[in-house]
Design a protein around this motif. Structure first.
Motif, PDB file in Angstrom:
ATOM      1  N   ILE A 234       1.909  29.327 -13.773  1.00 26.99           N
ATOM      2  CA  ILE A 234       3.270  29.831 -13.925  1.00 26.99           C
ATOM      3  C   ILE A 234       4.113  29.346 -12.750  1.00 26.99           C
ATOM      4  O   ILE A 234       3.726  29.508 -11.598  1.00 26.99           O
ATOM      5  CB  ILE A 234       3.302  31.380 -13.949  1.00 26.99           C
ATOM      6  CG1 ILE A 234       2.314  31.941 -14.957  1.00 26.99           C
ATOM      7  CG2 ILE A 234       4.720  31.873 -14.153  1.00 26.99           C
ATOM      8  CD1 ILE A 234       2.764  31.953 -16.374  1.00 26.99           C
ATOM      9  N   LEU A 235       5.261  28.765 -13.067  1.00 26.44           N
ATOM     10  CA  LEU A 235       6.208  28.301 -12.057  1.00 26.44           C
ATOM     11  C   LEU A 235       7.516  29.069 -12.211  1.00 26.44           C
ATOM     12  O   LEU A 235       7.927  29.365 -13.334  1.00 26.44           O
ATOM     13  CB  LEU A 235       6.486  26.807 -12.233  1.00 26.44           C
ATOM     14  CG  LEU A 235       5.284  25.864 -12.270  1.00 26.44           C
ATOM     15  CD1 LEU A 235       5.732  24.451 -12.612  1.00 26.44           C
ATOM     16  CD2 LEU A 235       4.568  25.894 -10.939  1.00 26.44           C
TER      17      LEU A 235
ATOM     18  N   GLY B 252      -5.736  17.574 -19.893  1.00 31.97           N
ATOM     19  CA  GLY B 252      -4.342  17.519 -19.477  1.00 31.97           C
ATOM     20  C   GLY B 252      -3.949  18.708 -18.633  1.00 31.97           C
ATOM     21  O   GLY B 252      -4.795  19.430 -18.089  1.00 31.97           O
ATOM     22  N   ARG B 253      -2.646  18.912 -18.552  1.00 29.33           N
ATOM     23  CA  ARG B 253      -2.105  19.987 -17.719  1.00 29.33           C
ATOM     24  C   ARG B 253      -0.944  20.650 -18.455  1.00 29.33           C
ATOM     25  O   ARG B 253      -0.079  19.969 -19.009  1.00 29.33           O
ATOM     26  CB  ARG B 253      -1.635  19.394 -16.393  1.00 29.33           C
ATOM     27  CG  ARG B 253      -1.001  20.381 -15.461  1.00 29.33           C
ATOM     28  CD  ARG B 253      -0.803  19.808 -14.088  1.00 29.33           C
ATOM     29  NE  ARG B 253       0.126  18.700 -14.087  1.00 29.33           N
ATOM     30  CZ  ARG B 253       0.693  18.205 -13.000  1.00 29.33           C
ATOM     31  NH1 ARG B 253       0.405  18.710 -11.825  1.00 29.33           N
ATOM     32  NH2 ARG B 253       1.526  17.208 -13.079  1.00 29.33           N
ATOM     33  N   LEU B 254      -0.932  21.986 -18.438  1.00 25.51           N
ATOM     34  CA  LEU B 254       0.144  22.774 -19.020  1.00 25.51           C
ATOM     35  C   LEU B 254       0.645  23.744 -17.965  1.00 25.51           C
ATOM     36  O   LEU B 254      -0.142  24.450 -17.334  1.00 25.51           O
ATOM     37  CB  LEU B 254      -0.347  23.566 -20.237  1.00 25.51           C
ATOM     38  CG  LEU B 254       0.635  24.581 -20.819  1.00 25.51           C
ATOM     39  CD1 LEU B 254       1.858  23.889 -21.408  1.00 25.51           C
ATOM     40  CD2 LEU B 254      -0.044  25.450 -21.862  1.00 25.51           C
TER      41      LEU B 254
ATOM     42  N   LEU C   1       2.312  18.703 -19.762  1.00 21.09           N
ATOM     43  CA  LEU C   1       3.356  19.438 -20.461  1.00 21.09           C
ATOM     44  C   LEU C   1       3.847  20.610 -19.621  1.00 21.09           C
ATOM     45  O   LEU C   1       3.057  21.357 -19.049  1.00 21.09           O
ATOM     46  CB  LEU C   1       2.803  19.960 -21.790  1.00 21.09           C
ATOM     47  CG  LEU C   1       3.722  20.715 -22.718  1.00 21.09           C
ATOM     48  CD1 LEU C   1       4.902  19.853 -23.179  1.00 21.09           C
ATOM     49  CD2 LEU C   1       2.937  21.212 -23.927  1.00 21.09           C
ATOM     50  N   VAL C   2       5.168  20.732 -19.554  1.00 25.48           N
ATOM     51  CA  VAL C   2       5.814  21.887 -18.939  1.00 25.48           C
ATOM     52  C   VAL C   2       6.606  22.587 -20.025  1.00 25.48           C
ATOM     53  O   VAL C   2       7.423  21.959 -20.700  1.00 25.48           O
ATOM     54  CB  VAL C   2       6.760  21.458 -17.790  1.00 25.48           C
ATOM     55  CG1 VAL C   2       7.544  22.654 -17.273  1.00 25.48           C
ATOM     56  CG2 VAL C   2       5.985  20.782 -16.665  1.00 25.48           C
ATOM     57  N   LEU C   3       6.340  23.874 -20.218  1.00 27.30           N
ATOM     58  CA  LEU C   3       7.115  24.679 -21.162  1.00 27.30           C
ATOM     59  C   LEU C   3       8.077  25.532 -20.349  1.00 27.30           C
ATOM     60  O   LEU C   3       7.663  26.427 -19.616  1.00 27.30           O
ATOM     61  CB  LEU C   3       6.202  25.584 -21.988  1.00 27.30           C
ATOM     62  CG  LEU C   3       5.301  24.904 -22.991  1.00 27.30           C
ATOM     63  CD1 LEU C   3       4.417  25.924 -23.691  1.00 27.30           C
ATOM     64  CD2 LEU C   3       6.122  24.146 -24.004  1.00 27.30           C
ATOM     65  N   ASP C   4       9.353  25.225 -20.484  1.00 30.30           N
ATOM     66  CA  ASP C   4      10.393  25.970 -19.781  1.00 30.30           C
ATOM     67  C   ASP C   4      10.822  27.126 -20.674  1.00 30.30           C
ATOM     68  O   ASP C   4      11.584  26.952 -21.613  1.00 30.30           O
ATOM     69  CB  ASP C   4      11.566  25.044 -19.460  1.00 30.30           C
ATOM     70  CG  ASP C   4      12.644  25.724 -18.657  1.00 30.30           C
ATOM     71  OD1 ASP C   4      12.554  26.953 -18.438  1.00 30.30           O
ATOM     72  OD2 ASP C   4      13.593  25.026 -18.249  1.00 30.30           O
ATOM     73  N   LEU C   5      10.325  28.315 -20.369  1.00 32.83           N
ATOM     74  CA  LEU C   5      10.545  29.491 -21.208  1.00 32.83           C
ATOM     75  C   LEU C   5      11.715  30.351 -20.738  1.00 32.83           C
ATOM     76  O   LEU C   5      11.911  31.454 -21.234  1.00 32.83           O
ATOM     77  CB  LEU C   5       9.270  30.335 -21.248  1.00 32.83           C
ATOM     78  CG  LEU C   5       8.019  29.620 -21.759  1.00 32.83           C
ATOM     79  CD1 LEU C   5       6.802  30.529 -21.633  1.00 32.83           C
ATOM     80  CD2 LEU C   5       8.214  29.148 -23.186  1.00 32.83           C
ATOM     81  N   ARG C   6      12.506  29.850 -19.816  1.00 27.17           N
ATOM     82  CA  ARG C   6      13.593  30.669 -19.261  1.00 27.17           C
ATOM     83  C   ARG C   6      14.660  31.035 -20.290  1.00 27.17           C
ATOM     84  O   ARG C   6      15.329  32.043 -20.141  1.00 27.17           O
ATOM     85  CB  ARG C   6      14.224  29.973 -18.065  1.00 27.17           C
ATOM     86  CG  ARG C   6      13.242  29.901 -16.882  1.00 27.17           C
ATOM     87  CD  ARG C   6      13.807  29.139 -15.737  1.00 27.17           C
ATOM     88  NE  ARG C   6      13.998  27.739 -16.142  1.00 27.17           N
ATOM     89  CZ  ARG C   6      14.535  26.828 -15.361  1.00 27.17           C
ATOM     90  NH1 ARG C   6      14.961  27.144 -14.152  1.00 27.17           N
ATOM     91  NH2 ARG C   6      14.655  25.592 -15.780  1.00 27.17           N
ATOM     92  N   ALA C   7      14.822  30.246 -21.342  1.00 32.53           N
ATOM     93  CA  ALA C   7      15.826  30.561 -22.370  1.00 32.53           C
ATOM     94  C   ALA C   7      15.217  31.293 -23.564  1.00 32.53           C
ATOM     95  O   ALA C   7      15.877  31.494 -24.578  1.00 32.53           O
ATOM     96  CB  ALA C   7      16.519  29.281 -22.830  1.00 32.53           C
ATOM     97  N   VAL C   8      13.966  31.703 -23.452  1.00 33.77           N
ATOM     98  CA  VAL C   8      13.320  32.477 -24.510  1.00 33.77           C
ATOM     99  C   VAL C   8      13.690  33.938 -24.305  1.00 33.77           C
ATOM    100  O   VAL C   8      13.471  34.509 -23.241  1.00 33.77           O
ATOM    101  CB  VAL C   8      11.786  32.276 -24.491  1.00 33.77           C
ATOM    102  CG1 VAL C   8      11.093  33.251 -25.432  1.00 33.77           C
ATOM    103  CG2 VAL C   8      11.445  30.841 -24.855  1.00 33.77           C
ATOM    104  N   SER C   9      14.256  34.535 -25.331  1.00 31.83           N
ATOM    105  CA  SER C   9      14.750  35.901 -25.220  1.00 31.83           C
ATOM    106  C   SER C   9      13.754  36.951 -25.703  1.00 31.83           C
ATOM    107  O   SER C   9      13.882  38.129 -25.384  1.00 31.83           O
ATOM    108  CB  SER C   9      16.054  36.041 -26.006  1.00 31.83           C
ATOM    109  OG  SER C   9      15.845  35.643 -27.349  1.00 31.83           O
TER     110      SER C   9
END
Length: 128
Positions: free
Chosen positions: A108-109, A82-84, A52-60
């Motif tokens: 973190i990426l 798994g992998r997060l 799982l990748v959580l793309d948090l760039r649009a989280v304000s």
């Protein structure tokens, strides 16, 4: 993370690329929206070896309830071997993680992994 009113329910986009699920929530991750995101993450991490990748760039905005949801997802993924990975370019979010001593708890990426840039849109939820 730009300023938006707390309680604004995030929309989520889910994309699956080569076995990796990318979830991109938008808006606020707070006490009001955390249960919806948590349920979504529970479903995505229910199987063996979730990637799982959580793309948090649009989280304000994120508060302690949002951080708790991220920790729960991390624990579920680890328990299932798994992998997060979290994607963020927000110095504010990284500072929050440092202050709560979770900066080493997540991979973190700064951007999406190259394989996740394209992909098949699996589902999209509008709000919450």
């Amino acid at each position: 993370m730009a300023e938006t009113p707390p309680g604004t329910a995030p929309g989520c986009t889910v994309v699956v690329v080569s076995g990796t699920t990318v979830l991109a929530p938008r808006g606020c991750l707070d006490l009001l929206t955390a249960p919806t995101l948590s349920a979504r993450l529970d479903a995505l991490t229910s199987g063996p070896r979730p990637d799982l990748v959580l793309d948090l760039r649009a989280v304000s905005f994120i508060d302690c309830a949002g951080i708790s949801v991220l920790c729960r997802a991390r624990n579920r993924v680890r328990a299932r071997s798994g992998r997060l990975r979290l994607v963020t370019d927000s110095a504010r979010f990284l500072r929050v993680l440092r202050h709560v001593r979770l900066d080493g708890a997540f991979d973190i990426l700064p951007g999406l992994p190259s394989a996740a840039d394209g992909g098949t849109l699996v589902t999209e939820t509008a709000r919450g």
